[in-house]
Design an enzyme around this catalytic site. Structure first.
Site, PDB file in Angstrom:
ATOM      1  N   SER A 226       3.742 -34.538  -6.722  1.00  0.00           N
ATOM      2  CA  SER A 226       2.386 -33.667  -7.061  1.00  0.00           C
ATOM      3  C   SER A 226       1.994 -33.792  -8.311  1.00  0.00           C
ATOM      4  CB  SER A 226       2.546 -32.389  -6.502  1.00  0.00           C
ATOM      5  OG  SER A 226       3.613 -32.113  -6.884  1.00  0.00           O
ATOM      6  N   GLY A 228      -0.532 -31.300  -9.773  1.00  0.00           N
ATOM      7  CA  GLY A 228      -1.266 -30.183  -9.764  1.00  0.00           C
ATOM      8  C   GLY A 228      -2.778 -30.735  -9.492  1.00  0.00           C
ATOM      9  N   GLY A 231      -3.999 -34.407  -8.030  1.00  0.00           N
ATOM     10  CA  GLY A 231      -3.518 -34.919  -6.941  1.00  0.00           C
ATOM     11  C   GLY A 231      -2.209 -35.146  -6.691  1.00  0.00           C
ATOM     12  N   GLY A 257       1.600 -26.257  -4.034  1.00  0.00           N
ATOM     13  CA  GLY A 257       2.595 -27.128  -3.677  1.00  0.00           C
ATOM     14  C   GLY A 257       3.265 -26.830  -2.458  1.00  0.00           C
ATOM     15  N   ASP A 258       3.443 -25.746  -2.011  1.00  0.00           N
ATOM     16  CA  ASP A 258       4.117 -25.102  -0.525  1.00  0.00           C
ATOM     17  C   ASP A 258       2.999 -25.535   0.417  1.00  0.00           C
ATOM     18  OD1 ASP A 258       5.848 -24.289  -2.209  1.00  0.00           O
ATOM     19  OD2 ASP A 258       4.995 -22.222  -2.321  1.00  0.00           O
TER      20      ASP A 258
HETATM   21  O1  TA6 Z   1       5.972 -21.080  -7.068  1.00  0.00           O
HETATM   22  C1  TA6 Z   1       5.876 -19.802  -6.725  1.00  0.00           C
HETATM   23  C2  TA6 Z   1       7.014 -19.379  -5.593  1.00  0.00           C
HETATM   24  O2  TA6 Z   1       6.534 -20.238  -4.515  1.00  0.00           O
HETATM   25  C3  TA6 Z   1       7.082 -18.155  -5.362  1.00  0.00           C
HETATM   26  O3  TA6 Z   1       6.717 -17.604  -4.225  1.00  0.00           O
HETATM   27  C4  TA6 Z   1       8.460 -17.640  -5.583  1.00  0.00           C
HETATM   28  O4  TA6 Z   1       9.111 -16.844  -4.706  1.00  0.00           O
HETATM   29  C5  TA6 Z   1       9.077 -18.654  -6.223  1.00  0.00           C
HETATM   30  O5  TA6 Z   1       8.395 -19.907  -5.891  1.00  0.00           O
HETATM   31  C6  TA6 Z   1      10.609 -19.221  -5.542  1.00  0.00           C
HETATM   32  O6  TA6 Z   1      11.030 -20.309  -5.852  1.00  0.00           O
HETATM   33  P1  TA6 Z   1      12.508 -20.833  -5.699  1.00  0.00           P
HETATM   34  O7  TA6 Z   1      12.492 -22.415  -6.339  1.00  0.00           O
HETATM   35  O8  TA6 Z   1      13.433 -19.994  -6.764  1.00  0.00           O
HETATM   36  O9  TA6 Z   1      12.752 -20.760  -4.479  1.00  0.00           O
END
Ligand code: TA6
Length: 323
Positions: A226, A228, A231, A257-258
């Site tokens: 990814s 950002g 794309g 990303g999630d």
């Molecule tokens: O990218 C932000 C995030 O998605 C937050 O929700 C936060 O909880 C964090 O990532 C957690 O990341 P990690 O890689 O430590 O599990």
């Protein structure tokens, strides 16, 4: 009673309460007051879960939860009507803090509780049972203390034996170990890819070269890097793709990303074609960025965004488009 069969299992081994502080000014070594705080059930896998919940696909969320923070997350999942089967732990689920000021984001991520051997064993037993009702499994985020760096590897091996599609979205040692078990899809960003190959990767040609030289040997079905707002670059069965999303006004990129992972999971669950899988993931990432809420998409906009996605097939060596 009829047994409910969920189709996507999401794994969050180190969940968190995400606290977002929206600041109108920010001074180091001074008092900063904040009148806008948003508290969410977070950790990457729970963002994935909420986005899948926005679609019509059924899911179950699992991982470890403990203490009052754990209870808060359980209540949130209940009120979002997300089915969950977490393993109870002795330690307290962590908090993660995001300071949002002047279009910039500073994150403070707690390490989180340690998982005992007994708790890890209980998770594996629970997981062996849960995956029977899943076709696609997503695992996101860091590994909590106490678990071996090969923990994801173990989960992938179990899933592969049962013919399930496993999406792994993690970083560092956990990713390095995880890819050895042949996950179905991985989605590193540029930092995670750089860590994996021990050198800074920024240009598209470098991404393609790293995939070719360092990752193809693992025989992973989909490798998606990814980029950002730009794309992603993806590899699937001998073909490289560059997927470019439309330009949008980004409101909150946290969790994009999630959201991308959620899009891949939904498309794989629906047995979409490889190009559709790639486009879906990218579209979900874009849709999350234009929302204020983290881990949320407006599904009525999916087709509108997808129709504006550009998919280029790339010659690996020259980086030239063959569209
Ligand atoms: O990218 C932000 C995030 O998605 C937050 O929700 C936060 O909880 C964090 O990532 C957690 O990341 P990690 O890689 O430590 O599990």
């Amino acid at each position: 009673m009829k047994k409910v069969r969920w189709m996507i299992l999401t794994i969050t081994l180190n969940p968190a309460i995400d606290m977002s502080y929206h600041l109108s000014s920010f001074h180091i070594n001074d008092v900063n007051r904040c009148n806008r705080v948003i508290k969410t059930a977070g950790g990457k896998g729970l963002n994935v879960s909420r986005v899948i919940r926005c679609t019509s696909e059924r899911l179950c969320a699992t991982g470890f939860l403990g203490g009052t923070n754990g209870q808060f997350i359980r209540n949130e999942l209940d009120s979002n009507q997300i089915l969950h089967r977490f393993v109870d732990i002795k330690g307290d689920t962590r908090n993660c803090i995001a300071l949002l000021y002047d279009g910039q984001q500073t994150e403070i991520l707690e390490e989180g509780p340690a998982i005992s051997e007994e708790e890890a064993k209980k998770f594996i037993e629970n997981y062996q049972d849960l995956i029977n009702d899943a076709d696609v499994i997503t695992a996101s985020g860091s590994l909590p203390k106490g678990l071996k760096p090969s923990f994801y590897q173990t989960l992938i091996e179990i899933a592969n034996k049962k013919g399930k599609k496993f999406i792994l979205d993690t970083s560092g040692e956990a990713l390095r170990e995880g890819i050895k078990a042949k996950p179905y899809l991985i989605k590193p960003n540029l930092d995670e890819l750089s860590q994996l190959c021990n050198r800074k990767v920024t240009m598209d040609e470098e991404v393609i070269a790293v995939i070719q030289n360092s990752l193809l040997e693992y025989e992973i079905e989909y490798i998606v890097v990814s980029l950002g707002q730009r794309g992603s670059i993806a590899y699937h069965q001998g073909v490289f793709y560059k997927i470019t999303p439309p330009k949008v006004q980004s409101v909150n990129p946290i969790g994009s990303g999630d959201s991308m992972v959620a899009g891949f999971a939904v498309a794989l669950q629906r047995n979409y074609s490889p190009e559709q899988v790639l486009v879906y993931g990218n579209a979900f990432g874009t849709l999350n960025a234009i929302e204020e809420k983290t881990g949320f998409i407006d599904t009525s906009q999916i087709d509108y965004i997808i129709n504006q996605m550009i998919v280029d097939k790339i010659f690996p060596l020259s980086g030239k488009s063959i569209r």
